[in-house]
Design a protein around this motif. Sequence first.
Motif, PDB file in Angstrom:
ATOM      1  N   ALA A 166      45.497 143.855 -16.182  1.00 37.03           N
ATOM      2  CA  ALA A 166      45.611 145.125 -16.666  1.00 37.03           C
ATOM      3  C   ALA A 166      44.955 144.906 -18.321  1.00 37.03           C
ATOM      4  O   ALA A 166      45.657 144.486 -19.011  1.00 37.03           O
ATOM      5  CB  ALA A 166      47.007 145.627 -16.918  1.00 37.03           C
ATOM      6  N   ASN A 167      43.862 145.829 -18.599  1.00 45.26           N
ATOM      7  CA  ASN A 167      43.346 145.928 -19.762  1.00 45.26           C
ATOM      8  C   ASN A 167      42.864 144.738 -20.379  1.00 45.26           C
ATOM      9  O   ASN A 167      42.466 144.657 -21.708  1.00 45.26           O
ATOM     10  CB  ASN A 167      44.360 146.684 -20.892  1.00 45.26           C
ATOM     11  N   LYS A 168      42.362 143.714 -19.539  1.00 47.25           N
ATOM     12  CA  LYS A 168      41.637 142.645 -19.969  1.00 47.25           C
ATOM     13  C   LYS A 168      40.322 142.839 -20.193  1.00 47.25           C
ATOM     14  O   LYS A 168      39.729 143.848 -19.611  1.00 47.25           O
ATOM     15  CB  LYS A 168      41.949 141.575 -19.027  1.00 47.25           C
ATOM     16  N   PRO A 169      39.441 142.171 -20.805  1.00 46.52           N
ATOM     17  CA  PRO A 169      38.129 142.173 -21.238  1.00 46.52           C
ATOM     18  C   PRO A 169      37.519 142.321 -19.759  1.00 46.52           C
ATOM     19  O   PRO A 169      37.592 141.462 -19.143  1.00 46.52           O
ATOM     20  CB  PRO A 169      37.789 141.126 -22.096  1.00 46.52           C
ATOM     21  N   THR A 170      36.445 143.122 -19.412  1.00 48.57           N
ATOM     22  CA  THR A 170      35.704 143.239 -18.117  1.00 48.57           C
ATOM     23  C   THR A 170      34.171 143.322 -18.472  1.00 48.57           C
ATOM     24  O   THR A 170      33.975 144.048 -19.495  1.00 48.57           O
ATOM     25  CB  THR A 170      36.003 144.398 -17.300  1.00 48.57           C
ATOM     26  N   THR A 171      33.266 142.677 -17.533  1.00 52.02           N
ATOM     27  CA  THR A 171      31.974 142.885 -17.624  1.00 52.02           C
ATOM     28  C   THR A 171      31.571 143.141 -16.235  1.00 52.02           C
ATOM     29  O   THR A 171      32.196 142.904 -15.299  1.00 52.02           O
ATOM     30  CB  THR A 171      31.417 141.383 -18.158  1.00 52.02           C
ATOM     31  N   ALA A 172      30.180 143.626 -16.225  1.00 47.66           N
ATOM     32  CA  ALA A 172      29.732 144.351 -14.979  1.00 47.66           C
ATOM     33  C   ALA A 172      28.149 143.847 -15.100  1.00 47.66           C
ATOM     34  O   ALA A 172      27.600 144.014 -15.781  1.00 47.66           O
ATOM     35  CB  ALA A 172      30.079 145.676 -14.671  1.00 47.66           C
ATOM     36  N   SER A 173      27.775 143.792 -13.822  1.00 53.36           N
ATOM     37  CA  SER A 173      26.297 143.647 -13.589  1.00 53.36           C
ATOM     38  C   SER A 173      25.423 144.891 -14.229  1.00 53.36           C
ATOM     39  O   SER A 173      24.384 144.924 -14.310  1.00 53.36           O
ATOM     40  CB  SER A 173      26.055 143.224 -11.974  1.00 53.36           C
ATOM     41  N   SER A 174      26.152 146.008 -13.891  1.00 61.02           N
ATOM     42  CA  SER A 174      25.534 147.131 -14.373  1.00 61.02           C
ATOM     43  C   SER A 174      26.614 148.426 -14.749  1.00 61.02           C
ATOM     44  O   SER A 174      27.801 148.275 -14.016  1.00 61.02           O
ATOM     45  CB  SER A 174      24.299 147.700 -13.675  1.00 61.02           C
ATOM     46  N   THR A 175      26.235 149.558 -15.222  1.00 57.07           N
ATOM     47  CA  THR A 175      27.126 150.558 -15.236  1.00 57.07           C
ATOM     48  C   THR A 175      26.183 151.971 -15.058  1.00 57.07           C
ATOM     49  O   THR A 175      25.028 152.157 -15.551  1.00 57.07           O
ATOM     50  CB  THR A 175      27.687 150.883 -16.871  1.00 57.07           C
ATOM     51  N   LEU A 176      26.795 152.832 -14.416  1.00 56.84           N
ATOM     52  CA  LEU A 176      25.979 154.141 -14.028  1.00 56.84           C
ATOM     53  C   LEU A 176      25.879 154.899 -15.119  1.00 56.84           C
ATOM     54  O   LEU A 176      24.792 155.506 -15.607  1.00 56.84           O
ATOM     55  CB  LEU A 176      26.632 154.854 -12.979  1.00 56.84           C
ATOM     56  N   LEU A 177      27.301 155.209 -15.755  1.00 55.79           N
ATOM     57  CA  LEU A 177      27.262 156.294 -17.076  1.00 55.79           C
ATOM     58  C   LEU A 177      27.895 155.914 -17.854  1.00 55.79           C
ATOM     59  O   LEU A 177      28.977 154.931 -17.859  1.00 55.79           O
ATOM     60  CB  LEU A 177      27.541 157.630 -16.226  1.00 55.79           C
ATOM     61  N   TRP A 178      28.029 156.223 -19.075  1.00 53.32           N
ATOM     62  CA  TRP A 178      29.079 155.752 -20.229  1.00 53.32           C
ATOM     63  C   TRP A 178      30.597 156.189 -19.608  1.00 53.32           C
ATOM     64  O   TRP A 178      31.361 155.933 -20.044  1.00 53.32           O
ATOM     65  CB  TRP A 178      28.837 156.437 -21.479  1.00 53.32           C
ATOM     66  N   THR A 179      30.632 157.333 -18.775  1.00 53.31           N
ATOM     67  CA  THR A 179      31.986 157.663 -18.321  1.00 53.31           C
ATOM     68  C   THR A 179      32.582 156.831 -17.153  1.00 53.31           C
ATOM     69  O   THR A 179      33.509 157.101 -16.401  1.00 53.31           O
ATOM     70  CB  THR A 179      31.879 159.086 -17.505  1.00 53.31           C
ATOM     71  N   SER A 180      31.885 155.737 -16.753  1.00 50.79           N
ATOM     72  CA  SER A 180      32.152 154.818 -15.543  1.00 50.79           C
ATOM     73  C   SER A 180      31.951 153.419 -15.959  1.00 50.79           C
ATOM     74  O   SER A 180      31.271 152.757 -15.192  1.00 50.79           O
ATOM     75  CB  SER A 180      31.535 155.214 -14.347  1.00 50.79           C
ATOM     76  N   VAL A 181      32.610 153.004 -17.328  1.00 45.07           N
ATOM     77  CA  VAL A 181      32.504 151.702 -17.767  1.00 45.07           C
ATOM     78  C   VAL A 181      33.452 150.612 -17.132  1.00 45.07           C
ATOM     79  O   VAL A 181      34.258 151.078 -16.343  1.00 45.07           O
ATOM     80  CB  VAL A 181      32.551 151.718 -19.115  1.00 45.07           C
ATOM     81  N   PRO A 182      33.120 149.225 -17.175  1.00 45.42           N
ATOM     82  CA  PRO A 182      33.889 148.532 -16.315  1.00 45.42           C
ATOM     83  C   PRO A 182      35.192 148.412 -16.965  1.00 45.42           C
ATOM     84  O   PRO A 182      36.123 148.287 -15.970  1.00 45.42           O
ATOM     85  CB  PRO A 182      33.462 146.961 -16.744  1.00 45.42           C
ATOM     86  N   SER A 183      35.765 148.564 -17.926  1.00 44.30           N
ATOM     87  CA  SER A 183      37.127 148.703 -18.631  1.00 44.30           C
ATOM     88  C   SER A 183      37.969 149.626 -17.580  1.00 44.30           C
ATOM     89  O   SER A 183      39.170 149.299 -17.676  1.00 44.30           O
ATOM     90  CB  SER A 183      37.152 148.874 -20.093  1.00 44.30           C
ATOM     91  N   TYR A 184      37.328 150.766 -17.371  1.00 46.21           N
ATOM     92  CA  TYR A 184      37.862 151.759 -16.433  1.00 46.21           C
ATOM     93  C   TYR A 184      38.691 151.173 -15.263  1.00 46.21           C
ATOM     94  O   TYR A 184      39.565 151.881 -14.661  1.00 46.21           O
ATOM     95  CB  TYR A 184      37.283 152.963 -16.219  1.00 46.21           C
ATOM     96  N   ALA A 185      37.981 150.018 -14.898  1.00 46.20           N
ATOM     97  CA  ALA A 185      38.529 149.694 -13.449  1.00 46.20           C
ATOM     98  C   ALA A 185      39.926 148.784 -13.766  1.00 46.20           C
ATOM     99  O   ALA A 185      40.455 148.565 -12.926  1.00 46.20           O
ATOM    100  CB  ALA A 185      37.445 148.570 -12.686  1.00 46.20           C
ATOM    101  N   VAL A 186      40.338 148.547 -14.845  1.00 46.01           N
ATOM    102  CA  VAL A 186      41.443 147.835 -15.154  1.00 46.01           C
ATOM    103  C   VAL A 186      42.305 148.381 -16.243  1.00 46.01           C
ATOM    104  O   VAL A 186      43.572 147.768 -16.846  1.00 46.01           O
ATOM    105  CB  VAL A 186      41.033 146.281 -15.766  1.00 46.01           C
ATOM    106  N   ASP A 187      42.125 149.967 -16.460  1.00 43.25           N
ATOM    107  CA  ASP A 187      43.202 150.540 -17.310  1.00 43.25           C
ATOM    108  C   ASP A 187      44.496 151.027 -16.677  1.00 43.25           C
ATOM    109  O   ASP A 187      44.841 152.080 -17.338  1.00 43.25           O
ATOM    110  CB  ASP A 187      42.131 151.634 -17.941  1.00 43.25           C
ATOM    111  N   GLN A 188      44.501 150.820 -15.434  1.00 42.93           N
ATOM    112  CA  GLN A 188      45.927 151.285 -14.665  1.00 42.93           C
ATOM    113  C   GLN A 188      46.072 152.820 -14.729  1.00 42.93           C
ATOM    114  O   GLN A 188      46.977 153.393 -14.523  1.00 42.93           O
ATOM    115  CB  GLN A 188      47.176 150.842 -15.469  1.00 42.93           C
ATOM    116  N   ASN A 189      44.790 153.527 -14.531  1.00 38.04           N
ATOM    117  CA  ASN A 189      44.638 154.750 -14.462  1.00 38.04           C
ATOM    118  C   ASN A 189      43.840 154.815 -13.269  1.00 38.04           C
ATOM    119  O   ASN A 189      42.571 154.919 -13.187  1.00 38.04           O
ATOM    120  CB  ASN A 189      43.908 155.585 -15.762  1.00 38.04           C
ATOM    121  N   SER A 190      44.351 155.803 -12.245  1.00 39.81           N
ATOM    122  CA  SER A 190      43.497 155.929 -10.802  1.00 39.81           C
ATOM    123  C   SER A 190      42.637 156.944 -10.973  1.00 39.81           C
ATOM    124  O   SER A 190      41.851 157.317 -10.152  1.00 39.81           O
ATOM    125  CB  SER A 190      44.399 156.015  -9.660  1.00 39.81           C
TER     126      SER A 190
END
Length: 288
Positions: A166-190
């Motif tokens: 939860a809320n740990k640093p994340t990186t990704a191969s790519s990001t579609l939009l600024w509203t869908s950044v990798p950190s949102y996958a670990v923010d505990q917000n569905s």
Amino acid sequence: MRKLKLKGLGLFAAAILTVTTGFSTSAFASSSVNLAEGKTVTASSYEGATVDPSKAVDGNTATRWSSNFSDDQWIAVDLGASYAIDEVKLNWEAAYASVYNIDVSDDGTNWRNIYTKYDGQGGIEDLTVLGTGRYVRVQGVQRATSYGISLYEFEVYGTPGTNIGANKPTTASSTLLWTSVPSYAVDQNSNTSWSPATTDSNPTITVDLGSTRTIAGANIKWGYGYAPHYKISVSNDGVNWTSVAEVTNNSGGIDFNSFSASGRYVQLYAFDRTPDYFIVHELQVIGS
């Protein structure tokens, strides 16, 4: 509903990391024990001593909790320890909530929404959820009748564990939009999500746990787009990877991947995607 499915699981061990093989493929090995039964429970209100909140967790379907006659009533149970929660089962009396939330908390004060029901039908509602916490709450938003809301039983199922990603640093191969950044996958917000670029044929997202940790599994809540074929890998250095789980016939929804490993980094790698959009609402790393 006992119990959830894990699709097409495979394990691969390597010498780089400690990986234990030979576990069940029947999903995250969620306990068949109702974690809420007999636990401390509180509520926004109750009509009287015969329908106090403890009646919703006493394991007796002949008793019930009943709130005052208004919207926004709630009931919360303290499980006594942190759990990775995968199922909530509600046995409603005739007075039920047509709209309600399932929330979790680590301290009983700060809550995270993990499920919203907009078309509650009453009766027995068996919900597949994804969340970790010590406290679980049913938050009524709108009642279906002129009475309050009332539950014969409020059941919670899951396995011991904490979301160490939860809320740990994340990186990704790519990001579609600024509203869908990798950190949102670990923010505990569905309600938030990570999405890779549509041109990324093999999307990856990596969580840095900060130090070597004991890992018991990785759970994923997919959005509209998902990976039919993906793997979970772990690493000590972010370079050399060991695959610990592989799913070959995923159909989206929520996946519970159980394994035993240790490492600092956890990576989701997609071999394919369908449809063009690819959405990960939550990537949980369960461990200690």
